[in-house]
Scaffold this active site. Structure first.
Site, PDB file in Angstrom:
ATOM      1  N   HIS A 112      -5.454 -16.455 -14.947  1.00  0.00           N
ATOM      2  CA  HIS A 112      -6.095 -15.156 -15.187  1.00  0.00           C
ATOM      3  C   HIS A 112      -7.531 -15.350 -15.703  1.00  0.00           C
ATOM      4  CE1 HIS A 112      -6.810 -11.140 -16.623  1.00  0.00           C
ATOM      5  NE2 HIS A 112      -5.574 -10.739 -16.357  1.00  0.00           N
ATOM      6  N   ALA A 164       0.871  -1.188   0.000  1.00  0.00           N
ATOM      7  CA  ALA A 164       0.000   0.000   0.000  1.00  0.00           C
ATOM      8  C   ALA A 164       0.900   1.228   0.000  1.00  0.00           C
ATOM      9  CB  ALA A 164      -0.929  -0.007   1.209  1.00  0.00           C
ATOM     10  N   TYR A 186      -2.726   4.323  -2.453  1.00  0.00           N
ATOM     11  CA  TYR A 186      -3.288   2.981  -2.277  1.00  0.00           C
ATOM     12  C   TYR A 186      -3.496   2.623  -0.804  1.00  0.00           C
ATOM     13  CZ  TYR A 186      -2.986   1.727  -7.231  1.00  0.00           C
ATOM     14  OH  TYR A 186      -3.178   1.678  -8.588  1.00  0.00           O
ATOM     15  N   ASP A 238      -6.127  -3.815  -4.019  1.00  0.00           N
ATOM     16  CA  ASP A 238      -7.433  -3.491  -4.613  1.00  0.00           C
ATOM     17  C   ASP A 238      -8.269  -4.761  -4.815  1.00  0.00           C
ATOM     18  OD1 ASP A 238      -5.742  -4.389  -6.630  1.00  0.00           O
ATOM     19  OD2 ASP A 238      -6.720  -3.205  -8.197  1.00  0.00           O
ATOM     20  N   GLU A 291       4.434  -8.747 -14.176  1.00  0.00           N
ATOM     21  CA  GLU A 291       3.629  -9.929 -14.508  1.00  0.00           C
ATOM     22  C   GLU A 291       4.237 -10.714 -15.672  1.00  0.00           C
ATOM     23  OE1 GLU A 291      -0.754  -9.993 -13.736  1.00  0.00           O
ATOM     24  OE2 GLU A 291      -0.809  -9.925 -15.921  1.00  0.00           O
TER      25      GLU A 291
HETATM   26  N1  UDP Z   1       0.390  -0.321  -5.615  1.00  0.00           N
HETATM   27  C1  UDP Z   1       0.573   0.621  -4.601  1.00  0.00           C
HETATM   28  N2  UDP Z   1       0.764   1.924  -4.933  1.00  0.00           N
HETATM   29  C2  UDP Z   1       0.784   2.345  -6.225  1.00  0.00           C
HETATM   30  C3  UDP Z   1       0.611   1.406  -7.235  1.00  0.00           C
HETATM   31  C4  UDP Z   1       0.391   0.081  -6.904  1.00  0.00           C
HETATM   32  O1  UDP Z   1       0.543   0.275  -3.420  1.00  0.00           O
HETATM   33  O2  UDP Z   1       0.956   3.564  -6.447  1.00  0.00           O
HETATM   34  C5  UDP Z   1       0.272  -1.741  -5.237  1.00  0.00           C
HETATM   35  C6  UDP Z   1      -1.104  -2.086  -4.716  1.00  0.00           C
HETATM   36  O3  UDP Z   1      -0.989  -3.174  -3.831  1.00  0.00           O
HETATM   37  C7  UDP Z   1      -1.809  -2.502  -5.976  1.00  0.00           C
HETATM   38  C8  UDP Z   1      -0.721  -3.258  -6.690  1.00  0.00           C
HETATM   39  O4  UDP Z   1       0.468  -2.532  -6.392  1.00  0.00           O
HETATM   40  O5  UDP Z   1      -2.968  -3.271  -5.707  1.00  0.00           O
HETATM   41  C9  UDP Z   1      -0.878  -3.361  -8.196  1.00  0.00           C
HETATM   42  O6  UDP Z   1      -1.338  -2.152  -8.723  1.00  0.00           O
HETATM   43  P1  UDP Z   1      -2.805  -2.068  -9.359  1.00  0.00           P
HETATM   44  O7  UDP Z   1      -3.759  -2.751  -8.458  1.00  0.00           O
HETATM   45  O8  UDP Z   1      -3.066  -0.620  -9.667  1.00  0.00           O
HETATM   46  O9  UDP Z   1      -2.575  -2.879 -10.686  1.00  0.00           O
HETATM   47  P2  UDP Z   1      -3.722  -3.599 -11.549  1.00  0.00           P
HETATM   48  O10 UDP Z   1      -4.330  -4.628 -10.670  1.00  0.00           O
HETATM   49  O11 UDP Z   1      -4.685  -2.524 -11.944  1.00  0.00           O
HETATM   50  O12 UDP Z   1      -2.963  -4.198 -12.695  1.00  0.00           O
HETATM   51 MN    MN Z   2      -4.782  -4.687  -8.644  1.00  0.00          MN
END
Ligand code: UDP
Ligand code: MN
Length: 336
Positions: free
Chosen positions: A222, A111, A115, A202, A292
């Protein structure tokens, strides 16, 4: 006279036939869908109380070798890793083994920046649904420990706040997560936990997620690509990147927002991804789906020992397909 009798017999015959067809039609949806509608709990488990000198024991139906747990989906990968779907396991049996061995689980979540605002909702859902009855420690990686403390999180399991650098962009954060995991596996996890579970912040859990997810190296298929042919999987296909996977390779496309493993396997995975990321940076190339891509590359050549079905990271913007019986986690809804 004879004709009249024949007409009566014919009418009776048609009436019976019609009733029979009507009955079959009314049951058709049930009959036609039996293959994918087995109940989730296949065996009813009863725990017998301790009785004098006898230890308590579990009573459950004998597994039937002629009865496949699911017939609509793959439940075992070609390299013999189980694929976990609703209806394929008995959590009580798994818990028995789990409690016997007293495994310690570290749930890690990052976090950073804004976030932090998602942390409360995430943890409320993990308190309710994550690993009930298990020995869980939360590890929150954040650049804002004071903001995390100010949330006054009410959790019943230990929560450790680990301060990490303020990575400047989204890309730096997601790539940096592998570096954090590598470092923490070396210094902290190997003393404190047996299994590491890494989740995105998230996410909101909607159903129980328990010991069925544990394994040496576990990844989630996925939800957006699980019926896709290999050519449509978003692997890194440029040979210049360390995450490169040739066109004719690759099993499933895995999401890097949920993975599980023993500390040693997580350390190896995170180290490999981190090194790939560092080399790419030196060569001025960015893998197509950031960390990823490196994660998927690693898993092609180091096969997961267990796979979780897309039930484990559902997304609300996807159609609910007939093979998805349960939404265990909903991912990707960000309200800052
Ligand atoms: N995250 C964070 N700060 C940020 C960007 C990402 O803490 O500024 C962490 C957070 O745990 C987030 C994860 O990295 O859930 C992956 O980012 P995100 O969920 O935005 O990626 P997505 O799932 O949309 O590919
Ligand atoms: Mn995410």
């Amino acid at each position: 006279m004879l004709n009249k009798k024949a007409r009566v017999y014919f009418s009776c015959f048609m009436l019976i036939l019609g009733t029979l067809i009507g009955f079959l039609l009314s049951k058709w949806s049930e009959i036609g869908s039996l293959g994918w509608r087995e109940p989730d709990v296949i065996t009813l488990t009863v725990r017998m109380p301790e009785n004098g000198s006898l230890p308590s024991r579990m009573i459950y139906g004998k597994p039937d070798i002629a009865k496949a747990p699911r017939r609509d989906v793959m439940v075992l990968s070609p390299w013999l890793a189980p694929i976990v779907w609703a209806g394929t396991f008995n959590r009580d049996l798994l818990m028995e083994e789990f409690q016997h061995k007293k495994y310690r689980i570290g749930l890690t979540v990052t976090a950073i920046g804004k976030y932090v605002k998602l942390l409360k909702k995430f943890l409320e859902s993990t308190e309710r649904y994550f690993m009930k009855g298990g020995m869980v420690t939360y590890y929150v990686f954040t650049d804002r420990p004071d903001k995390v403390k100010a949330l006054s999180l009410e959790v019943n399991r230990p929560l450790k706040i680990i301060t990490v650098p303020k990575y400047p962009t989204w890309g730096h954060v997601v790539l940096g997560r592998m570096e954090i995991l590598k470092n923490q596996s070396e210094v902290l996890f190997q003393q404190e936990v047996d299994y590491v579970v890494s989740l995105d912040v998230d996410m909101v859990l909607f159903s129980h997620i328990g010991v069925e997810i544990l394994g040496e190296l576990v990844s989630v298929i996925h939800p957006g690509y699980y019926h896709s042919p290999r050519k449509d999987l978003p692997y890194e296909r440029r040979p210049a990147s360390q995450a490169f996977i040739p066109e004719d390779e690759g099993d499933f496309y895995y999401q890097a927002n949920f993975f599980v493993g023993t500390v040693q396997r997580i350390y190896q995975l995170a180290t490999a991804c981190y090194e790939g990321i560092v080399k790419d940076k030196a060569n001025d190339i960015q893998a197509v789906v950031y960390e990823e891509s490196h994660f998927n590359k690693y898993l092609v050549y180091n096969k997961p020992t267990k796979l979780l079905s897309p039930e484990y990271i559902w997304m609300n913007n996807l159609w609910r397909l007939k093979d998805i019986r349960i939404k265990r986690i909903v991912h990707g809804e960000k309200k800052f």
